[in-house]
Every structure is written in C-alpha cells, then in structure tokens.
Design a protein around this motif. Structure first.
Motif, PDB file in Angstrom:
ATOM      1  N   GLN A 181      34.680  48.051  -8.610  1.00 23.39           N
ATOM      2  CA  GLN A 181      36.007  48.214  -8.026  1.00 23.39           C
ATOM      3  C   GLN A 181      35.915  48.724  -6.586  1.00 23.39           C
ATOM      4  N   THR A 182      34.995  49.629  -6.337  1.00 22.30           N
ATOM      5  CA  THR A 182      34.811  50.150  -4.982  1.00 22.30           C
ATOM      6  C   THR A 182      34.409  49.036  -4.027  1.00 22.30           C
ATOM      7  N   VAL A 183      33.469  48.189  -4.450  1.00 25.13           N
ATOM      8  CA  VAL A 183      33.029  47.073  -3.615  1.00 25.13           C
ATOM      9  C   VAL A 183      34.161  46.086  -3.413  1.00 25.13           C
ATOM     10  N   ASN A 184      34.876  45.776  -4.485  1.00 20.76           N
ATOM     11  CA  ASN A 184      35.995  44.829  -4.416  1.00 20.76           C
ATOM     12  C   ASN A 184      37.050  45.291  -3.426  1.00 20.76           C
ATOM     13  N   HIS A 185      37.432  46.535  -3.468  1.00 20.23           N
ATOM     14  CA  HIS A 185      38.465  47.060  -2.574  1.00 20.23           C
ATOM     15  C   HIS A 185      37.959  47.144  -1.136  1.00 20.23           C
ATOM     16  N   ALA A 186      36.700  47.559  -0.954  1.00 19.32           N
ATOM     17  CA  ALA A 186      36.160  47.710   0.400  1.00 19.32           C
ATOM     18  C   ALA A 186      36.054  46.362   1.107  1.00 19.32           C
ATOM     19  N   VAL A 187      35.499  45.375   0.435  1.00 23.66           N
ATOM     20  CA  VAL A 187      35.327  44.068   1.066  1.00 23.66           C
ATOM     21  C   VAL A 187      36.664  43.372   1.247  1.00 23.66           C
ATOM     22  N   ASN A 188      37.584  43.581   0.309  1.00 28.36           N
ATOM     23  CA  ASN A 188      38.897  42.953   0.416  1.00 28.36           C
ATOM     24  C   ASN A 188      39.671  43.435   1.645  1.00 28.36           C
ATOM     25  N   SER A 189      39.343  44.602   2.155  1.00 33.10           N
ATOM     26  CA  SER A 189      40.037  45.128   3.338  1.00 33.10           C
ATOM     27  C   SER A 189      39.627  44.424   4.625  1.00 33.10           C
ATOM     28  N   VAL A 190      38.537  43.654   4.589  1.00 23.34           N
ATOM     29  CA  VAL A 190      38.076  42.883   5.754  1.00 23.34           C
ATOM     30  C   VAL A 190      38.353  41.414   5.451  1.00 23.34           C
ATOM     31  N   THR A 191      39.463  40.911   5.983  1.00 20.40           N
ATOM     32  CA  THR A 191      39.957  39.593   5.568  1.00 20.40           C
ATOM     33  C   THR A 191      38.946  38.482   5.791  1.00 20.40           C
ATOM     34  N   TRP A 192      38.361  38.403   6.991  1.00 18.23           N
ATOM     35  CA  TRP A 192      37.441  37.300   7.275  1.00 18.23           C
ATOM     36  C   TRP A 192      36.220  37.331   6.350  1.00 18.23           C
ATOM     37  N   LEU A 193      35.802  38.552   5.976  1.00 20.45           N
ATOM     38  CA  LEU A 193      34.622  38.684   5.122  1.00 20.45           C
ATOM     39  C   LEU A 193      34.914  38.243   3.700  1.00 20.45           C
ATOM     40  N   ILE A 194      36.036  38.682   3.137  1.00 18.30           N
ATOM     41  CA  ILE A 194      36.341  38.318   1.762  1.00 18.30           C
ATOM     42  C   ILE A 194      36.685  36.840   1.631  1.00 18.30           C
ATOM     43  N   VAL A 195      37.342  36.276   2.652  1.00 17.10           N
ATOM     44  CA  VAL A 195      37.628  34.843   2.615  1.00 17.10           C
ATOM     45  C   VAL A 195      36.319  34.044   2.661  1.00 17.10           C
ATOM     46  N   SER A 196      35.383  34.493   3.494  1.00 24.76           N
ATOM     47  CA  SER A 196      34.074  33.831   3.553  1.00 24.76           C
ATOM     48  C   SER A 196      33.373  33.899   2.204  1.00 24.76           C
ATOM     49  N   MET A 197      33.499  35.048   1.547  1.00 24.20           N
ATOM     50  CA  MET A 197      32.867  35.187   0.232  1.00 24.20           C
ATOM     51  C   MET A 197      33.543  34.301  -0.804  1.00 24.20           C
ATOM     52  N   ASN A 198      34.843  34.107  -0.691  1.00 26.00           N
ATOM     53  CA  ASN A 198      35.533  33.191  -1.599  1.00 26.00           C
ATOM     54  C   ASN A 198      34.951  31.788  -1.503  1.00 26.00           C
ATOM     55  N   TYR A 199      34.734  31.324  -0.270  1.00 26.04           N
ATOM     56  CA  TYR A 199      34.173  29.989  -0.071  1.00 26.04           C
ATOM     57  C   TYR A 199      32.700  29.930  -0.475  1.00 26.04           C
ATOM     58  N   TYR A 200      31.989  31.015  -0.227  1.00 27.16           N
ATOM     59  CA  TYR A 200      30.598  31.111  -0.670  1.00 27.16           C
ATOM     60  C   TYR A 200      30.536  30.925  -2.184  1.00 27.16           C
ATOM     61  N   TYR A 201      31.389  31.654  -2.910  1.00 30.34           N
ATOM     62  CA  TYR A 201      31.394  31.608  -4.370  1.00 30.34           C
ATOM     63  C   TYR A 201      31.688  30.192  -4.871  1.00 30.34           C
ATOM     64  N   ALA A 202      32.562  29.500  -4.172  1.00 26.36           N
ATOM     65  CA  ALA A 202      33.002  28.188  -4.644  1.00 26.36           C
ATOM     66  C   ALA A 202      32.027  27.067  -4.329  1.00 26.36           C
ATOM     67  N   THR A 203      31.262  27.195  -3.239  1.00 23.11           N
ATOM     68  CA  THR A 203      30.483  26.059  -2.751  1.00 23.11           C
ATOM     69  C   THR A 203      28.972  26.214  -2.875  1.00 23.11           C
TER      70      THR A 203
END
Length: 283
Positions: A66-88
């Motif tokens: 949960q700590t990692v999820n909340h921390a990374v989610n606060s940096v929009t460009w980083l979490i969006v990049s991770m979303n695409y990383y996870y998918a592709t």
C-alpha cells in the motif's frame, strides 16, 4: 532397443522450425487464456484469501504494497508509465527473448521453451486451488486501481477489458514467472555486459511495477518464482542439462543422432595384396 532410441531422439535438442513454433506458441497461449478464464472466479474465496495474505504479510512486517502504491501513484507520469509497462512488456519482452533464442541459440531454444511452458502450465493449477483477489480489489484495502484512476489502457483486468480476464487469478504472478525466465536466460547467454545488466534488472523492475499498480502482492511473486523453479526442473529432467549448458547450435538435422545410433559399426579395411608385376615372384 528401438523404443529407447526413439526416446533418446525425442530428448535430444533439435533444430526448431519457425512455422511449428509460431503455431505452438499461438495455440498454447490460447489454451492458457481459455483455461485461466474458465477457472471459476470464486469471488468470496478470492477476497478471503486476499485478506489472509495481507494479514500474513503484516505479521511478517513486510506489508509494504500500500505504501508503494500510494507513493508511486502520486507521480502521474511514473504510474502511467508503469501501467503501460504492465500491459505490454510482459508479452513483448518474452516473445523477443524467444525470437532471440530461436535465431541465435537454436540448440538451447527447445529446452528454454519447455521451461517457460511448464512454468505457465503449473500456474494454472495455482489459479484453480488458490483464487486470490489482487490488492486493488480488496474490500476496504485502501489501494488505488491505477489504471482506472488515471484512465490509461494498462491491464486486461481493469477498465473495459475486465470482463475478458479472470479477476481473481493473482497467485502466482506470471509477470514475475515470465520476467524472471527472461532475465535468467539473458544473463546466462548474452555476451554483452549491458544486456546482462538489463536482464538482471528486468524482473526487479517488474516486481516494483506489479506492486505499485496494486495488481499483485509480493507473495504472488514468490509463487511465480516457485512455478519457474518447477519449469526449469522439468526441462532439466527431460534434456539432462540446463538450457545454457546445451550446445548453442545443432549440427545437421534433428534426427542425426538417431541415425548415427542405428548406423552399423564401420568395418576395418581389409589388407590389400600387391599385384605381381614383371620380374617378381608371387608368394
């Protein structure tokens, strides 16, 4: 004897055929997706198991998702990049490593492919016997579903794609199983130091991504590692060696060893007598 020779031939590395490999991978992934999604979702059991995993991690002092999820989610460009990383990258890198093995290490391709396929097959058993909700679907877990929150195309288990995939098949994590297979293969066979470094970093980055996007607990990653261990053991049992210990290339057609075993032993040449010429006396 003939059966033993045939079995020995099957267990010997052979030159892979492109059309067969494309068909095999396509059919295998279709069957994997079909079986995975056919496993009953068992929502109640999956949520109960998620609560148990979360409680277990707390008791170990390692409930950091949960700590990692909340921390990374606060940096929009980083979490969006991770979303695409996870998918592709889960698919792109795995297919890329298979193609690289096929072209550059054909003698090791079949053994490495068997390890990957056995890893994936045993994961299906995990989805059936231990349904598990990802952290983002827990009741009152306080996790962000980052794909939904940032409206990015990222996971087959979120957004408009959520009805195409079993929502409660998080244990084991094949993102870890596949990425670790890729990383170990690259580290063992790549000659360039930078490639080996990237191979080592790839499963580590994948672990950060699956936790940050709240798609898996870190214990799901342990399950993926266990599945890979099983897959490598199956490959070793069949070929008698780890993939990187096999010859890089195969000399001749795949059944050359079987033909060599069937070929009768070569006879020693008979002595040649000298012909009697003029002025010589034959014995």
């Amino acid at each position: 004897m003939r059966t033993r020779l045939a079995l020995s031939s099957l267990r010997s590395p052979r030159r892979p055929r492109l059309w067969f490999e494309i068909l095999l991978i396509a059919v295998s992934y279709w069957l994997y997706s079909l079986v995975r999604n056919a496993v009953p979702e068992q929502k109640t059991a999956a949520l109960r198991n998620a609560d148990w995993i979360w409680s277990l991690e707390h008791s170990m002092g390692l409930a950091f998702e949960q700590t990692v999820n909340h921390a990374v989610n606060s940096v929009t460009w980083l979490i969006v990049s991770m979303n695409y990383y996870y998918a592709t990258l889960h698919f792109v890198v795995t297919i890329g490593v298979l193609v690289w093995l096929f072209r550059r290490h054909p003698g090791r391709y079949a053994a490495a492919r068997l390890a990957l396929f056995a890893t994936t097959a045993v994961a299906l058993l995990g989805y059936y016997v231990f349904p598990l909700a990802p952290p983002r679907l827990m009741n009152g877990g306080g996790f962000f579903d980052t794909v939904m929150l940032h409206e990015t195309w990222g996971s087959m288990a979120s957004g408009n794609f959520k009805h195409m995939s079993n929502q409660y098949a998080a244990m084991p994590s094949m993102h870890i199983g596949w990425s670790l297979w890729c990383g170990l293969t690259i580290c063992a066979l790549a000659s360039a130091p930078w490639a080996r470094i990237l191979g080592a970093l790839y499963p580590v980055a994948t672990l950060v991504v699956i936790v940050a996007t709240a798609n898996h607990f870190w214990l799901d990653a342990v399950g993926g590692m266990a599945c890979l261990t099983f897959g490598v053991a199956m490959s070793y049992a069949w070929y008698g060696a780890l993939p990187h210990r096999l010859p890089k290339r195969i000399q001749g057609p795949g059944r050359s060893r079987l033909r060599a075993l069937r070929r009768p032993p070569r006879r020693a040449p008979e002595p040649v007598s000298r012909a009697a010429g003029p002025g010589t006396v034959a014995d």
